[in-house]
Motif scaffolding. Structure first.
Motif, PDB file in Angstrom:
ATOM      1  N   GLY A   1      -8.634   6.656   6.335  1.00 44.20           N
ATOM      2  CA  GLY A   1      -9.337   5.957   5.263  1.00 44.20           C
ATOM      3  C   GLY A   1      -8.781   6.369   3.907  1.00 44.20           C
ATOM      4  N   SER A   2      -9.470   5.984   2.832  1.00 38.27           N
ATOM      5  CA  SER A   2      -9.026   6.404   1.504  1.00 38.27           C
ATOM      6  C   SER A   2      -9.435   7.870   1.323  1.00 38.27           C
ATOM      7  CB  SER A   2      -9.674   5.540   0.426  1.00 38.27           C
ATOM      8  OG  SER A   2     -11.054   5.807   0.371  1.00 38.27           O
ATOM      9  N   PRO A   3      -8.759   8.607   0.422  1.00 40.33           N
ATOM     10  CA  PRO A   3      -9.165   9.998   0.196  1.00 40.33           C
ATOM     11  C   PRO A   3     -10.664  10.093  -0.130  1.00 40.33           C
ATOM     12  CG  PRO A   3      -7.068   9.592  -0.887  1.00 40.33           C
ATOM     13  CD  PRO A   3      -7.536   8.261  -0.339  1.00 40.33           C
ATOM     14  N   GLN A   4     -11.156   9.128  -0.919  1.00 40.59           N
ATOM     15  CA  GLN A   4     -12.575   9.130  -1.279  1.00 40.59           C
ATOM     16  C   GLN A   4     -13.465   8.962  -0.051  1.00 40.59           C
ATOM     17  OE1 GLN A   4     -13.154  10.193  -4.236  1.00 40.59           O
ATOM     18  NE2 GLN A   4     -15.234  10.323  -3.439  1.00 40.59           N
TER      19      GLN A   4
ATOM     20  N   GLU B   1      -3.627  12.988  -1.935  1.00 41.49           N
ATOM     21  CA  GLU B   1      -4.541  12.433  -2.950  1.00 41.49           C
ATOM     22  C   GLU B   1      -3.930  11.237  -3.675  1.00 41.49           C
ATOM     23  OE1 GLU B   1      -7.649  13.360  -3.771  1.00 41.49           O
ATOM     24  OE2 GLU B   1      -7.886  15.456  -3.139  1.00 41.49           O
ATOM     25  N   HIS B   2      -2.602  11.157  -3.709  1.00 42.38           N
ATOM     26  CA  HIS B   2      -1.939  10.046  -4.410  1.00 42.38           C
ATOM     27  C   HIS B   2      -1.940   8.753  -3.596  1.00 42.38           C
ATOM     28  CE1 HIS B   2      -0.527  12.841  -7.328  1.00 42.38           C
ATOM     29  NE2 HIS B   2       0.443  13.360  -6.621  1.00 42.38           N
TER      30      HIS B   2
ATOM     31  N   TRP C   1       7.186  11.489  -7.186  1.00 38.65           N
ATOM     32  CA  TRP C   1       6.010  10.620  -7.000  1.00 38.65           C
ATOM     33  C   TRP C   1       5.975   9.502  -8.037  1.00 38.65           C
ATOM     34  CZ3 TRP C   1       2.597   9.321  -3.374  1.00 38.65           C
ATOM     35  CH2 TRP C   1       2.639  10.070  -2.196  1.00 38.65           C
ATOM     36  N   GLU C   2       6.509   9.764  -9.218  1.00 37.04           N
ATOM     37  CA  GLU C   2       6.598   8.681 -10.214  1.00 37.04           C
ATOM     38  C   GLU C   2       7.463   7.543  -9.663  1.00 37.04           C
ATOM     39  OE1 GLU C   2       4.891   8.476 -12.941  1.00 37.04           O
ATOM     40  OE2 GLU C   2       4.043  10.495 -12.813  1.00 37.04           O
TER      41      GLU C   2
ATOM     42  N   GLU D   1       0.828  -1.211   0.000  1.00 39.17           N
ATOM     43  CA  GLU D   1       0.000   0.000   0.000  1.00 39.17           C
ATOM     44  C   GLU D   1       0.868   1.270   0.000  1.00 39.17           C
ATOM     45  OE1 GLU D   1      -3.970   1.231   2.437  1.00 39.17           O
ATOM     46  OE2 GLU D   1      -2.435   0.273   3.630  1.00 39.17           O
ATOM     47  N   ILE D   2       0.328   2.346  -0.579  1.00 42.96           N
ATOM     48  CA  ILE D   2       0.930   3.675  -0.376  1.00 42.96           C
ATOM     49  C   ILE D   2       0.070   4.348   0.684  1.00 42.96           C
ATOM     50  CG2 ILE D   2       1.528   5.917  -1.368  1.00 42.96           C
ATOM     51  CD1 ILE D   2       1.777   4.650  -4.084  1.00 42.96           C
TER      52      ILE D   2
END
Ligand SMILES: Nc1ncnc2c1ncn2[C@@H]1O[C@H](COP(=O)(O)OP(=O)(O)OP(=O)(O)O)[C@@H](O)[C@H]1O
Ligand SMILES: [Mg+2]
Length: 309
Positions: free
Chosen positions: A217-220, A200-201, A176-177, A32-33
């Protein structure tokens, strides 16, 4: 293969009477990131240093790469990569001398060390500068070398403490890449930041303020948990209007976003109608108001204001 790369429960760190990290619990899955987002002094570096086996927690328990964070700090140090907030490079040494040094700390030697150095130079695209001294390198290159030094021993988990602070947007994008590239190779990434766009990444994230995790949690997920509708207001002389807006009882938050103002109000409230009459009665005729999906910054601002930060 381990399911969880990091698991912590009730992690706390006190310095004298001051609690820098206050009873936090979370887990990071393999591959995971994971983002750790928080303002200055929130406790990000203190947390990361406990996870990397550098600081001993005052209370709480946990494992990193399956090793106990209290009793197995040395095992943790060998199985992770850590890029500290102040890159710990030797500025009088050249690029390859730094890599040799960090490789030897992790017990690499001979052909294996050479192979890993070539891999890192290539990955970080710093091969052409291999003979240059670190002191003469620009910030973005130092940052990539610091990342390379942290992964020379091919760790499965990588801890990055504000790796992109102070570098320009293009360099941040390139960096980030590299992070995505590691993630695709199955590595776990734990990254602290105070940049919302970087959060957000991340696949999942924790928002930490004053030592406490206040959203996770996730950004969403974090956006959908927001108990507000978000509007963006375009208006001339927005700085003058800002105070008027902040004082309106139906506006819970007003925050400047570039040349717009984001307004947060209770879900389902008739913002357009109420705001139009409020603005007109304070002499503002020309404006445009549009409902928008919340950004992570809206989530952050809401939590921070709620806590009085
Ligand atoms: N060794 C220490 N002794 C006393 N206080 C400390 C120590 N290390 C950190 N602190 C305090 O703990 C709090 C959290 O610090 P920390 O460095 O973890 O924050 P941070 O989120 O990494 O902030 P930044 O974004 O500025 O790097 C701060 O108030 C800091 O002053
Ligand atoms: Mg820090």
């Amino acid at each position: 293969m381990m399911e969880q790369s990091v698991v912590v429960n009730g992690l706390t760190k006190r310095f004298g009477d001051f609690t820098a990290v206050n009873n936090i619990s979370f887990s990071v899955s393999h591959g995971e990131i994971f983002g750790f987002l928080g303002p200055n002094g929130a406790g990000k570096s203190t947390t990361i240093r406990m996870l990397c086996g550098i600081l001993t927690p005052t209370e709480g328990s946990g494992t990193v790469a399956g090793h106990d964070i209290v009793n197995e700090q040395n095992k943790i140090k060998n199985s992770i990569g850590y890029m500290s907030q102040k890159f710990s490079l030797y500025s009088e040494l050249t690029v390859i001398e730094n890599l040799e040094f960090f490789g030897s700390i992790y017990g690499l030697s001979g052909n294996h060390l050479k192979e890993r150095m070539e891999y890192v130079l290539d990955m970080a695209e710093i091969g052409k500068r291999r003979r240059e001294r670190v002191s003469s390198l620009p910030g973005g290159i130092k940052q990539r070398l610091a990342l390379g030094s942290a992964i020379i021993h091919d760790p499965s988990i990588l801890f990055l403490d504000e790796p992109t602070s102070g570098v320009d947007p293009l360099m941040r994008r390139n960096f980030w890449e590299l992070i995505y590239d590691f993630s695709r190779r199955g590595k776990t990434i734990f990254v602290t930041t105070h940049y919302m766009d970087e959060a957000e990444h991340c696949g999942r994230m924790a928002l930490i303020i004053a030592g406490k995790i206040i959203a996770y949690g996730s950004p969403q997920e974090l956006k959908s948990e927001l108990h507000h509708d978000v509007y963006t207001l375009k208006v001339d002389n927005f700085i003058r209007v800002f105070d008027t807006l902040s004082a309106l009882p139906f506006i819970d938050e007003a925050a400047i976003f570039g040349s717009d103002i984001h307004l947060l109000c209770g879900k389902g409230f008739g913002m357009k109608r109420e705001l139009s009459s409020a603005l007109k009665s304070s002499g503002v005729q020309e404006f445009s108001l549009e409902k928008i999906p919340p950004t992570l910054e809206d989530v952050f601002v809401t939590h921070a204001r709620r806590l009085g930060v």
